[in-house]
Write an enzyme that holds these catalytic residues in place. Structure first.
Site, PDB file in Angstrom:
ATOM      1  N   SER A 114       4.610  -8.127   7.289  1.00  0.00           N
ATOM      2  CA  SER A 114       4.996  -9.495   6.915  1.00  0.00           C
ATOM      3  C   SER A 114       6.267  -9.915   7.642  1.00  0.00           C
ATOM      4  O   SER A 114       7.092  -9.085   8.015  1.00  0.00           O
ATOM      5  CB  SER A 114       5.272  -9.569   5.412  1.00  0.00           C
ATOM      6  OG  SER A 114       4.193  -9.069   4.697  1.00  0.00           O
TER       7      SER A 114
HETATM    8  N1  SAH Z   1       4.327  -3.672   3.489  1.00  0.00           N
HETATM    9  C1  SAH Z   1       3.663  -3.361   4.731  1.00  0.00           C
HETATM   10  C2  SAH Z   1       2.686  -4.453   5.124  1.00  0.00           C
HETATM   11  C3  SAH Z   1       1.326  -3.966   4.922  1.00  0.00           C
HETATM   12  S1  SAH Z   1       0.019  -5.066   5.339  1.00  0.00           S
HETATM   13  C4  SAH Z   1       4.638  -3.058   5.820  1.00  0.00           C
HETATM   14  O1  SAH Z   1       5.852  -3.128   5.610  1.00  0.00           O
HETATM   15  O2  SAH Z   1       4.173  -2.692   6.898  1.00  0.00           O
HETATM   16  C5  SAH Z   1      -0.985  -4.833   3.907  1.00  0.00           C
HETATM   17  C6  SAH Z   1      -1.546  -3.464   3.726  1.00  0.00           C
HETATM   18  O3  SAH Z   1      -2.259  -3.463   2.493  1.00  0.00           O
HETATM   19  C7  SAH Z   1      -2.544  -3.020   4.795  1.00  0.00           C
HETATM   20  O4  SAH Z   1      -2.078  -1.849   5.382  1.00  0.00           O
HETATM   21  C8  SAH Z   1      -3.823  -2.799   4.003  1.00  0.00           C
HETATM   22  O5  SAH Z   1      -4.604  -1.720   4.484  1.00  0.00           O
HETATM   23  C9  SAH Z   1      -3.290  -2.529   2.610  1.00  0.00           C
HETATM   24  N2  SAH Z   1      -4.241  -2.695   1.510  1.00  0.00           N
HETATM   25  C10 SAH Z   1      -5.148  -3.686   1.294  1.00  0.00           C
HETATM   26  N3  SAH Z   1      -5.816  -3.453   0.143  1.00  0.00           N
HETATM   27  C11 SAH Z   1      -5.299  -2.291  -0.381  1.00  0.00           C
HETATM   28  C12 SAH Z   1      -5.586  -1.513  -1.540  1.00  0.00           C
HETATM   29  N4  SAH Z   1      -6.529  -1.850  -2.429  1.00  0.00           N
HETATM   30  N5  SAH Z   1      -4.860  -0.404  -1.749  1.00  0.00           N
HETATM   31  C13 SAH Z   1      -3.901  -0.003  -0.875  1.00  0.00           C
HETATM   32  N6  SAH Z   1      -3.614  -0.683   0.255  1.00  0.00           N
HETATM   33  C14 SAH Z   1      -4.293  -1.817   0.494  1.00  0.00           C
END
Ligand code: SAH
Length: 271
Positions: A114
């Site tokens: 993000s």
């Molecule tokens: N906070 C992260 C941004 C991650 S993007 C950072 O600092 O990089 C969102 C993430 O959520 C993705 O990696 C995706 O695979 C994960 N995601 C989506 N649904 C999910 C679920 N049910 N459980 C765990 N992770 C999930």
């Protein structure tokens, strides 16, 4: 995205999260964010080739924080950690030059980190929860969607203990590598379906989701502590995503809707 070679120090949690002491609340070690972050930044820099773009200088992060302040963020603890955690070490080297712009960046497998202003805003909202205000830290934290681990690194400095769940194995491993230099006993990475939360270490004072669904999963509401706060992108009334804040009180839950956002979808299952 290729998973990078792992240089995990001994003792770093290697597998999907099984806690040896479920629910055990260890006494919090005193926070020494500056010292920890200095050594973490040095270690993390060794994991990745330096970019040579002046990104290791604190000045570039301070400029990012100054912009966040101008945009209306007011939470000092958030400024402090964002001024220190090297965001450029969490993204691919080719994108490192954009790491301190206010933009989301691809982290592989169709997922994104993000943009800093959204990260800061969500952390600021978390800090306004009742337990966080009283304790002056985020307490026991659950993050859903570890991605590259950047936000987990921030949470590690802002809370007492962080459980971060990622459903994609390649990103789980990437976050392990990226976070290897961080405070290992404070962040627990779990490869699993975050829609189920992480019951062994519940309840959580702070729950933050980095992926958005049509509704807030009931497991998150149940695992929220009394006085705890949850911040998650969720489908709003008009169909678009908004930031939803849920507070848990002794008598139930209250909910408020905030600004529009665009997060990757929350998906069930593990791959
Ligand atoms: N906070 C992260 C941004 C991650 S993007 C950072 O600092 O990089 C969102 C993430 O959520 C993705 O990696 C995706 O695979 C994960 N995601 C989506 N649904 C999910 C679920 N049910 N459980 C765990 N992770 C999930």
């Amino acid at each position: 995205m290729k998973p990078r070679a792992s240089r995990r120090p001994p003792g770093f949690p290697a597998g999907a999260g099984t806690s040896s002491a479920p629910g055990a609340a260890r006494p919090a070690a005193p926070l020494r964010p500056q010292r920890l972050l200095d050594s973490a930044a040095r270690d993390a820099a060794r994991l990745k080739a330096p970019t040579g773009l002046g990104l290791d200088s604190g000045a570039v992060r301070q400029r990012m924080v100054d912009r966040l302040r101008q945009e209306g963020i007011t939470c000092n603890p958030v400024f402090e950690v964002m001024a220190q955690v090297p965001r450029h070490l969490f993204v691919d080297t080719a994108l490192a030059g954009q790491a301190y712009e206010d933009t989301s960046l691809p982290i592989g497998l169709g997922q994104t980190i993000s943009k800093p202003s959204v990260v800061a805003r969500m952390l600021e909202l978390l800090f306004q929860g009742a337990n966080a205000r009283r304790q002056q830290h985020l307490g026991q934290v659950l993050e859903i969607g570890t991605g590259c681990g950047y936000q987990a690194a921030l949470l590690a400095q802002l809370g007492r203990r962080v459980v971060s769940v990622e459903r994609l194995a390649a990103l789980f491993e990437r976050a392990q590598t990226n976070l290897a230099a961080w405070r290992q006993d404070r962040v627990r990475l779990v490869h699993g379906d975050g829609m189920l939360g992480h019951p062994p270490l519940a309840p959580y004072d702070s729950i933050i989701a980095a992926a958005g669904g049509a509704e807030i999963p009931s497991a998150w509401l149940e695992q929220l502590a009394i006085g705890g706060r949850l911040v998650a992108p969720t489908q709003g009334g008009s169909g678009g995503q908004v930031l939803v804040v849920v507070d848990r009180h002794s008598a139930g839950w209250s909910r408020s809707h905030h600004e529009s956002v665009h997060f990757v979808p929350l998906k069930s299952g593990v791959t």
